[in-house]
Design an enzyme around this catalytic site. Structure first.
Site, mmCIF file in Angstrom:
data_model
loop_
_atom_site.group_PDB
_atom_site.id
_atom_site.type_symbol
_atom_site.label_atom_id
_atom_site.label_comp_id
_atom_site.label_asym_id
_atom_site.label_seq_id
_atom_site.Cartn_x
_atom_site.Cartn_y
_atom_site.Cartn_z
ATOM 1 N N TYR A 14 0.814 -1.217 0.000
ATOM 2 C CA TYR A 14 0.000 0.000 0.000
ATOM 3 C C TYR A 14 0.851 1.272 0.000
ATOM 4 O O TYR A 14 0.486 2.276 0.613
ATOM 5 C CB TYR A 14 -0.953 0.013 1.207
ATOM 6 C CG TYR A 14 -1.767 -1.242 1.365
ATOM 7 C CD1 TYR A 14 -2.566 -1.719 0.329
ATOM 8 C CD2 TYR A 14 -1.729 -1.974 2.546
ATOM 9 C CE1 TYR A 14 -3.318 -2.875 0.466
ATOM 10 C CE2 TYR A 14 -2.465 -3.138 2.706
ATOM 11 C CZ TYR A 14 -3.255 -3.583 1.653
ATOM 12 O OH TYR A 14 -3.993 -4.730 1.798
ATOM 13 N N TYR A 142 -14.432 -5.250 2.694
ATOM 14 C CA TYR A 142 -13.059 -5.615 2.342
ATOM 15 C C TYR A 142 -12.862 -7.060 2.780
ATOM 16 O O TYR A 142 -13.054 -7.385 3.959
ATOM 17 C CB TYR A 142 -12.032 -4.715 3.025
ATOM 18 C CG TYR A 142 -10.614 -5.216 2.812
ATOM 19 C CD1 TYR A 142 -9.922 -4.892 1.652
ATOM 20 C CD2 TYR A 142 -9.999 -6.044 3.738
ATOM 21 C CE1 TYR A 142 -8.633 -5.382 1.423
ATOM 22 C CE2 TYR A 142 -8.714 -6.540 3.529
ATOM 23 C CZ TYR A 142 -8.042 -6.201 2.374
ATOM 24 O OH TYR A 142 -6.779 -6.691 2.150
ATOM 25 N N ASP A 245 -17.117 -13.455 7.389
ATOM 26 C CA ASP A 245 -15.687 -13.169 7.371
ATOM 27 C C ASP A 245 -15.325 -12.582 8.734
ATOM 28 O O ASP A 245 -15.457 -11.389 8.965
ATOM 29 C CB ASP A 245 -15.384 -12.184 6.236
ATOM 30 C CG ASP A 245 -13.925 -11.758 6.189
ATOM 31 O OD1 ASP A 245 -13.165 -12.101 7.122
ATOM 32 O OD2 ASP A 245 -13.556 -11.050 5.240
ATOM 33 N N LYS A 274 -5.936 -13.760 11.520
ATOM 34 C CA LYS A 274 -5.405 -12.710 12.393
ATOM 35 C C LYS A 274 -5.208 -13.187 13.826
ATOM 36 O O LYS A 274 -4.190 -13.769 14.160
ATOM 37 C CB LYS A 274 -6.268 -11.458 12.312
ATOM 38 C CG LYS A 274 -6.193 -10.749 10.962
ATOM 39 C CD LYS A 274 -6.804 -9.384 10.989
ATOM 40 C CE LYS A 274 -6.785 -8.707 9.618
ATOM 41 N NZ LYS A 274 -5.445 -8.307 9.172
#
Length: 426
Positions: A14, A142, A245, A274
Site C-alpha cells: 500500500y 473488504y 468473514d 489474524k
C-alpha cells in the site's frame, strides 16, 4: 525523531513508490509496544493490523513455537495429519457457534475467504444448481487482496478499482447503515435493501459474504446484530449460504469471542485468521456446518474439494494457536476487552468537545475498536508522524483514525493512545 534509514529492497504494501519514505526498522517488542533501531519505543495502537492480540514477545506463545519446532515444524496435510492440527480443529469447533463442525485450514485470511467462496459455489454445483455461481457482498466490504477476494470488495470506494476489467463480476447490496444499538425499524430498512437484491438475483447467488458487525478496512462501519439475524433468515428463504468473514472480528475484537455471538447466529461458513495465532504466525481456518460439508460426500470426482495450500495446518501455527486460545480463556480476555471498551467510551464517545470538532463526522466504539471518522482524508495527513513524536504508532485508513489495540494494553496505555488521537484535533 531519528533520521530515516537508507532504501531497502523490500517492496512495502500500500505504498506509493515515488513518495514513500524508508520504513523505520523494528528490532524487538515487549507487551503492547515495539522498539525501533536506535532505541525508540512506540506503543502500538493497531497491534500490527489487528492480529497481535497478546502483544509482543508473550512468553507462553514464544515457548509454544519453540517446543513445537523441536518436534515437527511442517508436514503436508495432504494424506497425512498431526496432533496439533487435530487438536486445534476440535478447539475451534468447541468455541465457535454451534453447528460449525468441520475445519479447513489455510495460511491467510484472504486464502481462507477464497476457500469459503469455492465451497459455496461447489456446494450448489453438487446440489444440481450450477447457475448459482455468483456471490453477494456488501458495499464498504473488504475481504482481502487475492483475485477472488478483490472481486467481492467494495467496487466503488475500495482499493481495487484498477483491476475491475480483470475481476469476475458479482453482486453487491447496500452497506447497512443502522448502528450497533439501532432500533428495529432502522435495521428493517437495511434488510429491505438486502431483500431487493436477493429477490432479483438469488437464482445465481451462491452465498452472501459479510464482515459481521464491523466492516474493518472499508471504513470501520459498525452495524447491528439484528442485521445478522435478518440476513440469516433471508439466506434461508432464498437458498443462499451465509458466510461470515471474521478475520478481523474474531477472537474478541467486537467484545464477544465472535461477532456472530452477539446475534446468536450460526453462519454456514465462517473464516478466521489474524487473532487465531495471536499474530505470531500466518494461519487461517474456514469452518463449515455439516450441511455444507456433507454435500461433498459422494462418489464422483466432482465431490472432492480441490484446494490445498502448501502450509495449511502447519504444526507451528497450530501449536501457537492452541496456546493463544488457552491464554485468551485462562486470563479472561473478554474481561480485559470490556475494560478497554470502557476507556474508549469514556475518552472518545463521552468527549463532547471532540464530537463538535468541525473536521469530525462521527466517533464509533465497539469492543476493543474505536474510530474517529473525518470529512476528508486530508484532515489526517501527517497524523502518523505526529503520533510517533508522542510515542504512539497510529496508521489511519483514509479518513478514519482508529485504534485496535492488543488486549494486554493497560488502561493507562489505552488512555495514552486516546489522548494522542484527540490531541491531533487540538
Amino acid at each position: 525523531m531519528p533520521s530515516l534509514l537508507s532504501p531497502s529492497p523490500v517492496w512495502h504494501p500500500y505504498a506509493h513508490l515515488k513518495t514513500q519514505r524508508p520504513a523505520p526498522r523494528v528490532v524487538g517488542g515487549e507487551g503492547a509496544s515495539f522498539t525501533l533501531e536506535g532505541g525508540e519505543t512506540l506503543l502500538d495502537a493497531t497491534c500490527s493490523w489487528w492480529c497481535m492480540i497478546h502483544g509482543y514477545r508473550h512468553p507462553r506463545l514464544v515457548r509454544a513455537i519453540q517446543q513445537q519446532a523441536n518436534t515437527l515444524c511442517h508436514v503436508m496435510l495432504g494424506g497425512l495429519t498431526h496432533e496439533p492440527a487435530d487438536r486445534l480443529a476440535r478447539e475451534l469447533v468447541r468455541i465457535t457457534p454451534a453447528g460449525l463442525d468441520h475445519v479447513f485450514f489455510s495460511d491467510s485470511g484472504s486464502v481462507g475467504m477464497e476457500v469459503a467462496m469455492k465451497m459455496a459455489v461447489q456446494y450448489h454445483q453438487l446440489h444440481g444448481r450450477p447457475g448459482k455461481h455468483r456471490l453477494l457482498s456488501l458495499m464498504k466490504a473488504y475481504h482481502g487482496d487475492t483475485a477472488g477476494c478483490m472481486a467481492v470488495c467494495d467496487p466503488e470506494e475500495g482499493m481495487h478499482s484498477l483491476f475491475a476489467g480483470y475481476l469476475p463480476r458479482h453482486h453487491f447490496a447496500p452497506a447497512p447503515t443502522a448502528p450497533f444499538d439501532a432500533e428495529p425499524d432502522a435495521v428493517e430498512q437495511d434488510l429491505a435493501a438486502l431483500r431487493v437484491v436477493l429477490e432479483r438475483h438469488h437464482h445465481e447467488i451462491a452465498a452472501l459474504l459479510m464482515e459481521p458487525l464491523l466492516q474493518a478496512a472499508g471504513g470501520l462501519n459498525m452495524t447491528s446484530p439484528q442485521y445478522l439475524r435478518g440476513a440469516r433468515k433471508l439466506c434461508d428463504e432464498f437458498d443462499v449460504l451465509l458466510v461470515f468473514d471474521e478475520v478481523a472480528t474474531g477472537f474478541g475484537r467486537t467484545g464477544r469471542m465472535f461477532a456472530a455471538d452477539h446475534a446468536d447466529v450460526t453462519p454456514d461458513v465462517m473464516v478466521l485468521s489474524k487473532g487465531l495465532t495471536g499474530g505470531y504466525l500466518g494461519h487461517a481456518a474456514t469452518l463449515a456446518t455439516g450441511r455444507v460439508h456433507d454435500a461433498f460426500v459422494g462418489d464422483s470426482p466432482l465431490h472432492a474439494f480441490m484446494h490445498g495450500p502448501t502450509f495449511m495446518g502447519n504444526p507451528l501455527a497450530c501449536a501457537v494457536a492452541l496456546e493463544s486460545l488457552a491464554v485468551f480463556e485462562e486470563e479472561d480476555y473478554l474481561g480485559r476487552i470490556a475494560a478497554l471498551n470502557e476507556v474508549l467510551h469514556n475518552e472518545l464517545l463521552d468527549d463532547t468537545r471532540l464530537a463538535e470538532h468541525p473536521a469530525i463526522t462521527d466517533i464509533r466504539v465497539l469492543g476493543a475498536t474505536a474510530v474517529i471518522e473525518t470529512h476528508d482524508a486530508a484532515d489526517l495527513v501527517g497524523v502518523d508522524d505526529w503520533a510517533r513524536e508522542r510515542g504512539v504508532w497510529l496508521r489511519p485508513i483514509g479518513r478514519w483514525l482508529y485504534t485496535m489495540p492488543a488486549y494486554i494494553t493497560s488502561a493507562q496505555e489505552m488512555r495514552r493512545i486516546t489522548e494522542v488521537m484527540k490531541g491531533w484535533f487540538g
